[in-house]
Write an enzyme that holds these catalytic residues in place. Sequence first.
Site, PDB file in Angstrom:
ATOM      1  N   LYS A  84     -18.255 106.929  30.503  1.00 40.17           N
ATOM      2  CA  LYS A  84     -16.571 106.016  29.933  1.00 40.17           C
ATOM      3  C   LYS A  84     -17.533 104.544  29.538  1.00 40.17           C
ATOM      4  CE  LYS A  84     -14.282 104.924  33.441  1.00 40.17           C
ATOM      5  NZ  LYS A  84     -14.495 103.747  33.682  1.00 40.17           N
ATOM      6  N   ASP A  85     -18.316 104.604  30.203  1.00 40.17           N
ATOM      7  CA  ASP A  85     -19.097 103.536  29.767  1.00 40.17           C
ATOM      8  C   ASP A  85     -20.464 102.670  28.984  1.00 40.17           C
ATOM      9  OD1 ASP A  85     -17.342 102.261  32.387  1.00 40.17           O
ATOM     10  OD2 ASP A  85     -19.344 102.496  33.753  1.00 40.17           O
ATOM     11  N   ALA A 129      -7.880  96.431  36.028  1.00 37.27           N
ATOM     12  CA  ALA A 129      -8.084  95.932  35.148  1.00 37.27           C
ATOM     13  C   ALA A 129      -8.561  96.180  33.978  1.00 37.27           C
ATOM     14  CB  ALA A 129      -9.881  95.459  35.628  1.00 37.27           C
ATOM     15  N   SER A 130      -8.016  97.139  33.067  1.00 37.60           N
ATOM     16  CA  SER A 130      -8.315  97.954  32.162  1.00 37.60           C
ATOM     17  C   SER A 130      -6.901  97.825  30.964  1.00 37.60           C
ATOM     18  CB  SER A 130      -8.093  99.187  32.315  1.00 37.60           C
ATOM     19  OG  SER A 130      -7.865  99.856  31.592  1.00 37.60           O
ATOM     20  N   ARG A 132      -6.065  99.374  28.939  1.00 38.01           N
ATOM     21  CA  ARG A 132      -5.822 100.991  28.341  1.00 38.01           C
ATOM     22  C   ARG A 132      -4.200 100.853  28.942  1.00 38.01           C
ATOM     23  NH1 ARG A 132      -6.537 105.826  30.528  1.00 38.01           N
ATOM     24  NH2 ARG A 132      -8.903 104.504  31.803  1.00 38.01           N
ATOM     25  N   ARG A 133      -4.967 101.304  30.741  1.00 37.69           N
ATOM     26  CA  ARG A 133      -4.229 101.622  31.690  1.00 37.69           C
ATOM     27  C   ARG A 133      -2.764 100.413  30.767  1.00 37.69           C
ATOM     28  NH1 ARG A 133      -9.101 102.052  35.765  1.00 37.69           N
ATOM     29  NH2 ARG A 133      -9.520 104.297  35.550  1.00 37.69           N
ATOM     30  N   ARG A 150     -10.538  92.967  39.302  1.00 36.90           N
ATOM     31  CA  ARG A 150     -12.091  93.554  39.331  1.00 36.90           C
ATOM     32  C   ARG A 150     -12.824  94.000  41.403  1.00 36.90           C
ATOM     33  NH1 ARG A 150     -15.611  91.584  35.519  1.00 36.90           N
ATOM     34  NH2 ARG A 150     -16.541  93.389  36.471  1.00 36.90           N
ATOM     35  N   ARG A 156     -10.795  96.887  45.995  1.00 41.44           N
ATOM     36  CA  ARG A 156      -9.141  97.070  45.243  1.00 41.44           C
ATOM     37  C   ARG A 156      -7.863  97.570  46.336  1.00 41.44           C
ATOM     38  NH1 ARG A 156     -10.077  98.188  39.085  1.00 41.44           N
ATOM     39  NH2 ARG A 156     -12.261  97.192  38.875  1.00 41.44           N
ATOM     40  N   CYS A 243     -15.818 101.383  23.940  1.00 41.07           N
ATOM     41  CA  CYS A 243     -15.865 102.124  25.794  1.00 41.07           C
ATOM     42  C   CYS A 243     -14.773 101.404  26.013  1.00 41.07           C
ATOM     43  CB  CYS A 243     -17.105 101.888  26.652  1.00 41.07           C
ATOM     44  SG  CYS A 243     -18.036 100.343  26.447  1.00 41.07           S
TER      45      CYS A 243
END
Length: 247
Positions: A84-85, A129-130, A132-133, A150, A156, A243
Site C-alpha cells: 500500500k506504500d 495519520a490517514s 482516508r481513515r 505519527r 500509538r 498511495c
Amino acid sequence: MGKLAGEMVRVGTRGSQLARTQTGHVIDQLRSFGFEVQEVIISTRGDQQQTVPIAQIGNDGVFVRELEKALLEERIDLAVHSLKDLPTAMTPGLEFACTPPRATPFDVLVSRDGVGLRDLPADARVGTASIRRRIQIRAVRPDLQIVAIRGNVDSRLKRVDERELDAVVLAAAGLERLGRADCITEVLQPPDFWPAVAQGALVIQIKEANQRVQEILEPIHHPATYLSTVSERALLASLAGGCLAPI
C-alpha cells in the site's frame, strides 16, 4: 533453485519494528532455502520526518524511494515493502518479483475502554495519520475529535494507554505481524469502513530482469494475493489516485 543455495542475498528494509518484523518473515524463508542473507536497513524520508504529516512530506513514495534507489544502484538485491506504500506507477528499471500471502486487509480500532467506534463517548479523541481513515471516521461519528498522529505502533498504543487518546485506528496486519492482535477492540469493515488499496499485502521489489533473484523468490510467491492486489491497484490508477489518496 538448488544450485543457487548458499549464495548471499542482500535484503533491503526500513528500520521500523514493523518493517523489520515483516522483512524478517521473508528472511527466515530465504534462510530455510539455504541462502545466506544480509539485512540492509535503509532510512526513508517518511522515517526521517516523524513529526510532519505524510501528505506534507512530498509526493507518493515517501516510504520507498530510498529503497528503490538502493536497488537501482545494486546495493541490495531485493526490497520488502508494504504494497500500500507504493505508487501505482512503477519506477523505471524496477519490477515486482513476488507477493507473499496477504494478511488481514482491514483497519481496526483499539480503544482504551474496549468499546467500538459507534459506542465511543461523545467528543472522544481518536488518533490516525490517514486522510482516508479520518474521512470514514467522520462519516460514522462526526462528533469525534480526530487527532493527527505519527510514530510506530507501540508509540500509538502507548498514547491510548496513557489516556492521551481514547482510541486509535491501525492496520490489522501490522498488529498481527507484531503479535499485538490481542489489543484489537473492533475490526472495521465495509460497507462503513474500507481499507487502503492492497492493505495487508507485502511486495518484494527487484531490479528489472534480475532472473537470479526472481528464481530465488518463486517459492514465496502467492498468485491469489498478486491477482487481487494488481486488480485493486489498477482501479486506483484508473481513478488517478496514488498511495496517499483517500480512496
